[in-house]
Design a protein around this motif. Structure first.
Motif, PDB file in Angstrom:
ATOM      1  N   GLU A 171       0.845  -1.198   0.000  1.00 24.74           N
ATOM      2  CA  GLU A 171       0.000   0.000   0.000  1.00 24.74           C
ATOM      3  C   GLU A 171       0.883   1.252   0.000  1.00 24.74           C
ATOM      4  O   GLU A 171       1.778   1.389   0.835  1.00 24.74           O
ATOM      5  N   SER A 172       0.638   2.149  -0.976  1.00 28.31           N
ATOM      6  CA  SER A 172       1.429   3.381  -1.056  1.00 28.31           C
ATOM      7  C   SER A 172       0.618   4.523  -1.656  1.00 28.31           C
ATOM      8  O   SER A 172       1.149   5.329  -2.404  1.00 28.31           O
ATOM      9  N   SER A 173      -0.661   4.611  -1.303  1.00 28.24           N
ATOM     10  CA  SER A 173      -1.541   5.562  -1.978  1.00 28.24           C
ATOM     11  C   SER A 173      -1.362   7.006  -1.540  1.00 28.24           C
ATOM     12  O   SER A 173      -1.674   7.921  -2.288  1.00 28.24           O
ATOM     13  N   CYS A 174      -0.854   7.207  -0.308  1.00 26.67           N
ATOM     14  CA  CYS A 174      -0.748   8.586   0.181  1.00 26.67           C
ATOM     15  C   CYS A 174       0.581   8.793   0.911  1.00 26.67           C
ATOM     16  O   CYS A 174       1.626   8.873   0.282  1.00 26.67           O
ATOM     17  N   ASP A 175       0.545   8.872   2.228  1.00 26.99           N
ATOM     18  CA  ASP A 175       1.773   9.194   2.968  1.00 26.99           C
ATOM     19  C   ASP A 175       2.210   8.093   3.927  1.00 26.99           C
ATOM     20  O   ASP A 175       2.951   8.351   4.874  1.00 26.99           O
ATOM     21  N   GLU A 176       1.745   6.879   3.706  1.00 31.54           N
ATOM     22  CA  GLU A 176       2.199   5.752   4.521  1.00 31.54           C
ATOM     23  C   GLU A 176       2.588   4.587   3.623  1.00 31.54           C
ATOM     24  O   GLU A 176       1.796   4.163   2.777  1.00 31.54           O
ATOM     25  N   ASN A 178      11.371   3.988   1.783  1.00 26.66           N
ATOM     26  CA  ASN A 178      10.791   3.078   2.775  1.00 26.66           C
ATOM     27  C   ASN A 178      10.368   1.708   2.241  1.00 26.66           C
ATOM     28  O   ASN A 178      10.282   0.749   3.015  1.00 26.66           O
ATOM     29  N   ILE A 179      10.103   1.608   0.950  1.00 26.40           N
ATOM     30  CA  ILE A 179       9.382   0.421   0.490  1.00 26.40           C
ATOM     31  C   ILE A 179      10.176  -0.878   0.637  1.00 26.40           C
ATOM     32  O   ILE A 179       9.641  -1.898   1.069  1.00 26.40           O
ATOM     33  N   GLY A 238       2.126   9.933  -7.929  1.00 24.30           N
ATOM     34  CA  GLY A 238       3.544   9.649  -7.687  1.00 24.30           C
ATOM     35  C   GLY A 238       3.747   8.593  -6.625  1.00 24.30           C
ATOM     36  O   GLY A 238       4.612   7.715  -6.755  1.00 24.30           O
ATOM     37  N   ALA A 239       2.932   8.654  -5.572  1.00 17.64           N
ATOM     38  CA  ALA A 239       3.017   7.666  -4.499  1.00 17.64           C
ATOM     39  C   ALA A 239       2.593   6.289  -5.003  1.00 17.64           C
ATOM     40  O   ALA A 239       3.228   5.271  -4.708  1.00 17.64           O
ATOM     41  N   LEU A 240       1.514   6.248  -5.781  1.00 12.83           N
ATOM     42  CA  LEU A 240       1.037   4.984  -6.352  1.00 12.83           C
ATOM     43  C   LEU A 240       2.067   4.365  -7.293  1.00 12.83           C
ATOM     44  O   LEU A 240       2.219   3.142  -7.345  1.00 12.83           O
ATOM     45  N   LEU A 241       2.781   5.227  -8.031  1.00 10.30           N
ATOM     46  CA  LEU A 241       3.799   4.740  -8.969  1.00 10.30           C
ATOM     47  C   LEU A 241       4.889   3.945  -8.257  1.00 10.30           C
ATOM     48  O   LEU A 241       5.374   2.944  -8.787  1.00 10.30           O
ATOM     49  N   VAL A 242       5.263   4.391  -7.066  1.00  9.73           N
ATOM     50  CA  VAL A 242       6.318   3.696  -6.327  1.00  9.73           C
ATOM     51  C   VAL A 242       5.867   2.288  -5.956  1.00  9.73           C
ATOM     52  O   VAL A 242       6.567   1.301  -6.204  1.00  9.73           O
ATOM     53  N   GLY A 243       4.666   2.186  -5.373  1.00  2.00           N
ATOM     54  CA  GLY A 243       4.165   0.874  -4.970  1.00  2.00           C
ATOM     55  C   GLY A 243       3.893  -0.037  -6.146  1.00  2.00           C
ATOM     56  O   GLY A 243       4.224  -1.238  -6.116  1.00  2.00           O
TER      57      GLY A 243
END
Length: 333
Positions: A8-13, A53-54, A85-90
């Motif tokens: 899960e990486s949709s926002c700030d966690e 973090n991932i 951008g956050a979703l792209l990482v996950g």
């Protein structure tokens, strides 16, 4: 035995979880404190923090579940909605991991996952059930007919409930994230101290922008009379704000229950951790003979356990996606 890695990486966690045969074995969350100084989530900073973090977060989740990465059967990830951008990482990590390990990919709708968090622990709701999903970005009433058959009955026309809490906190000079602080102050205040309007919105939709404006004008007027107003009346003000937001949410939920005849009623999302909402739902459930379902605190905010449990249900029906899958900032249930 089915072992699912959820990401899960949709926002700030940044979060990773391992689900084994429908049972959550680990749920690791890396929060991002950097946004507090800006009074809200900064998308570019969130994306960079996710990149940092991932890998350690996934490593910890695998270690905590006492498995090896080779045992993982499928990789579930949040496709959207959220910060692109956050979703792209996950999404990129999930695709890379699945490709390297030759495992199938499972896309998960973040809002559906909040609802399906109710299937992590007992008791579980029966289909069909109603779910009030409330977070910083969404406020929805959803009729859940099956795991992935959901009908949106109503949603916010402007601000979400969580957004209303955070923006109100800013007006009250409380630091970000403000929702939990309003909840804390409300414990010691009088919820009827200040009369705040309840928007008259048609059908099962919501609106919080007018309430936010009313709070702003109230505070400005009271500060003109007494410069120490916020310090002296913070508890009462927070209690009144929380009481009104909760009443807006629950009155619409009551209307939805009456219209559908559904008796299994659930809440989900970050705002479902709010003590006023939990208490109000339990009281309303007792009054109207509802079967009420409230998730544990750790499954209210954004977390990978809900992604993993949703991924597990999709794995059972072999609902996989190809490697050319891309994240989506906007998705509906």
């Amino acid at each position: 035995m089915a072992i699912i890695l959820g990401i899960e990486s949709s926002c700030d966690e940044t979060s990773a979880s391992i689900c084994i045969d429908g049972e959550i074995k680990s749920n690791i969350i890396a929060s991002q404190a950097i946004h507090a100084k800006y009074g809200g989530v900064v998308p570019e900073l969130a994306s960079r923090a996710h990149q940092q973090n991932i890998i350690p977060t996934v490593d910890q989740a695998i270690a905590a579940a006492k498995i090896s990465k080779n045992e993982i059967d499928a990789v579930a990830f949040t496709r959207g909605p959220g910060l692109l951008g956050a979703l792209l990482v996950g999404t990129s990590f999930a695709k890379s991991f699945a490709l390297a390990m030759n495992k199938p990919l499972i896309e998960v709708n973040h809002m559906q996952a909040h609802i399906l968090a109710h299937f992590i622990d007992d008791p579980k709701p029966n289909f069909p059930f109603l779910c009030l999903t409330v977070s910083g970005g969404h406020t929805q009433i959803v009729l859940v007919k099956d795991y992935f058959e959901m009908e949106l009955l109503g949603e916010t026309l402007d601000d979400a409930a969580g957004e209303a809490f955070d923006k109100t906190a800013k007006i009250l000079n409380l630091p970000y994230p403000g929702g939990p602080l309003i909840d804390k102050h409300a414990q010691n205040g009088d919820p009827k101290a200040f009369k705040l309007p309840e928007p008259q919105i048609a059908d099962l939709n919501f609106s919080f922008s007018g309430l936010k404006t009313a709070i702003l004008y109230l505070v400005q007027d009271e500060i003109k009379k007494n410069p120490n107003f916020l310090d002296e009346r913070m508890d009462d003000l927070c209690a009144s704000v929380q009481d009104r937001i909760v009443s807006i949410l629950l009155n619409k939920l009551k209307k939805a229950a009456k219209e559908t005849g559904v008796k299994d009623i659930a809440i989900a999302g970050g705002v479902s951790a709010n003590s006023g909402l939990r208490k109000g739902l339990l009281e309303m459930g007792e009054k109207y003979k509802w079967n009420v379902f409230i998730p544990k605190f750790e499954y209210c905010t954004d977390n990978a356990a809900m992604i993993a449990i949703a991924g597990y249900q999709k794995h059972l029906i072999q609902d996989y996606v190809p490697q050319d899958i891309a994240p989506l900032a906007r998705m509906t249930v």
